[in-house]
Motif scaffolding. Structure first.
Motif, short mmCIF file in Angstrom:
data_model
loop_
_atom_site.label_atom_id
_atom_site.label_comp_id
_atom_site.label_asym_id
_atom_site.label_seq_id
_atom_site.Cartn_x
_atom_site.Cartn_y
_atom_site.Cartn_z
N PRO A 198 1.57 -1.41 0.01
CA PRO A 198 -0.03 0.12 -0.16
C PRO A 198 0.69 1.11 0.20
O PRO A 198 2.29 1.53 0.42
N ARG A 199 0.15 2.02 -0.75
CA ARG A 199 1.23 3.45 -0.79
C ARG A 199 0.42 5.02 0.49
O ARG A 199 -0.54 4.61 0.51
N MET A 200 1.02 5.64 -0.17
CA MET A 200 0.53 6.97 0.99
C MET A 200 1.51 8.02 0.03
O MET A 200 1.75 7.73 -1.18
N LEU A 218 -0.43 21.36 0.68
CA LEU A 218 -2.18 22.21 0.62
C LEU A 218 -3.11 21.46 -0.25
O LEU A 218 -2.82 21.46 -0.94
N PRO A 219 -4.09 20.56 1.04
CA PRO A 219 -4.38 20.97 2.00
C PRO A 219 -3.32 20.64 3.00
O PRO A 219 -2.97 18.99 1.71
N ASP A 220 -3.27 20.54 3.17
CA ASP A 220 -2.36 19.42 4.89
C ASP A 220 -3.01 18.18 5.11
O ASP A 220 -4.19 18.32 5.89
N ARG A 221 -2.45 16.96 4.48
CA ARG A 221 -3.70 15.56 4.35
C ARG A 221 -2.27 14.91 4.06
O ARG A 221 -1.66 14.86 3.61
N LEU A 222 -2.96 13.83 4.57
CA LEU A 222 -2.05 12.06 4.46
C LEU A 222 -2.64 11.29 3.48
O LEU A 222 -4.07 10.78 4.36
N LEU A 223 -2.84 11.42 2.57
CA LEU A 223 -3.51 10.16 1.58
C LEU A 223 -2.52 8.89 1.71
O LEU A 223 -1.55 8.94 1.80
N PRO A 239 -7.86 6.69 -2.81
CA PRO A 239 -8.28 4.96 -3.75
C PRO A 239 -6.49 4.64 -4.34
O PRO A 239 -5.35 5.48 -4.12
N ALA A 240 -6.67 3.69 -4.88
CA ALA A 240 -4.97 3.11 -5.30
C ALA A 240 -4.23 4.47 -6.68
O ALA A 240 -5.09 5.17 -6.86
N MET A 241 -2.93 4.52 -5.98
CA MET A 241 -2.33 5.29 -6.38
C MET A 241 -1.81 5.46 -7.29
O MET A 241 -0.59 4.16 -7.07
N GLY A 242 -1.42 6.03 -8.63
CA GLY A 242 -0.07 5.75 -9.68
C GLY A 242 -0.56 4.67 -9.80
O GLY A 242 -1.39 3.26 -10.15
N PRO A 260 1.19 -3.94 -10.11
CA PRO A 260 0.47 -5.93 -9.75
C PRO A 260 -1.15 -4.48 -10.35
O PRO A 260 -2.53 -5.73 -10.47
N ARG A 261 -0.83 -3.76 -10.18
CA ARG A 261 -2.52 -3.39 -10.14
C ARG A 261 -3.40 -2.68 -10.91
O ARG A 261 -4.22 -2.89 -11.43
N ARG A 262 -1.78 -2.61 -11.95
CA ARG A 262 -2.53 -2.88 -13.53
C ARG A 262 -1.91 -3.39 -14.17
O ARG A 262 -1.26 -3.97 -14.98
N PRO A 263 -3.41 -4.79 -13.99
CA PRO A 263 -2.68 -5.88 -15.12
C PRO A 263 -2.82 -6.23 -16.23
O PRO A 263 -2.19 -7.36 -16.92
N ALA A 264 -2.79 -5.21 -17.04
CA ALA A 264 -2.73 -4.87 -18.30
C ALA A 264 -1.27 -4.67 -19.14
O ALA A 264 -0.50 -4.65 -19.96
N ALA A 265 -0.78 -4.06 -17.95
CA ALA A 265 0.68 -3.73 -17.85
C ALA A 265 2.03 -4.33 -18.26
O ALA A 265 1.76 -5.44 -17.93
N GLY A 266 2.91 -4.28 -18.88
CA GLY A 266 3.61 -4.69 -19.19
C GLY A 266 5.63 -4.43 -18.74
O GLY A 266 5.38 -3.46 -18.93
N SER A 267 6.18 -5.37 -18.53
CA SER A 267 7.77 -5.21 -18.82
C SER A 267 8.74 -5.14 -19.40
O SER A 267 8.69 -6.71 -19.87
N VAL A 268 9.70 -4.57 -20.02
CA VAL A 268 10.14 -5.35 -20.86
C VAL A 268 11.88 -4.92 -19.98
O VAL A 268 11.74 -3.81 -19.90
#
Length: 80
Positions: free
Chosen positions: A6-8, A13-18, A42-45, A63-71
């Motif tokens: 999980p990400r944060m 501004l505004p001062d908050r932590l997602l 929600p899922a970030m980035g 892994p949150r982007r099932p259609a993504a690939g890497s090479v």
């Protein structure tokens, strides 16, 4: 492993932590006790990762982007 935790995100501004879902209640309580305004997000980035071991590269997509690939190159020779 780091790609799938999980990400944060701290917003100035505004001062908050997602926080994405998945943080423990203890962690959230500690952050609140330090004065953070916590908001669920929600899922970030989308993250793309590369690791190098010796002369070999390995890529991984979020892994949150099932259609993504890497090479990447399987190996390389360093010119020293």
């Amino acid at each position: 492993d780091a790609t799938s935790v999980p990400r944060m995100h701290h917003q100035w501004l505004p001062d908050r932590l997602l926080l994405e879902s998945g943080f423990s209640p203890d962690t959230i309580a500690i952050l609140r006790s330090r004065g953070h305004d916590i908001q669920k997000a929600p899922a970030m980035g989308s993250l793309q990762s590369v690791i190098r071991r010796g002369n070999e590269f390995r890529g991984a997509s979020d892994p949150r982007r099932p259609a993504a690939g890497s090479v990447g190159p399987g190996a390389f020779e360093a010119n020293e």
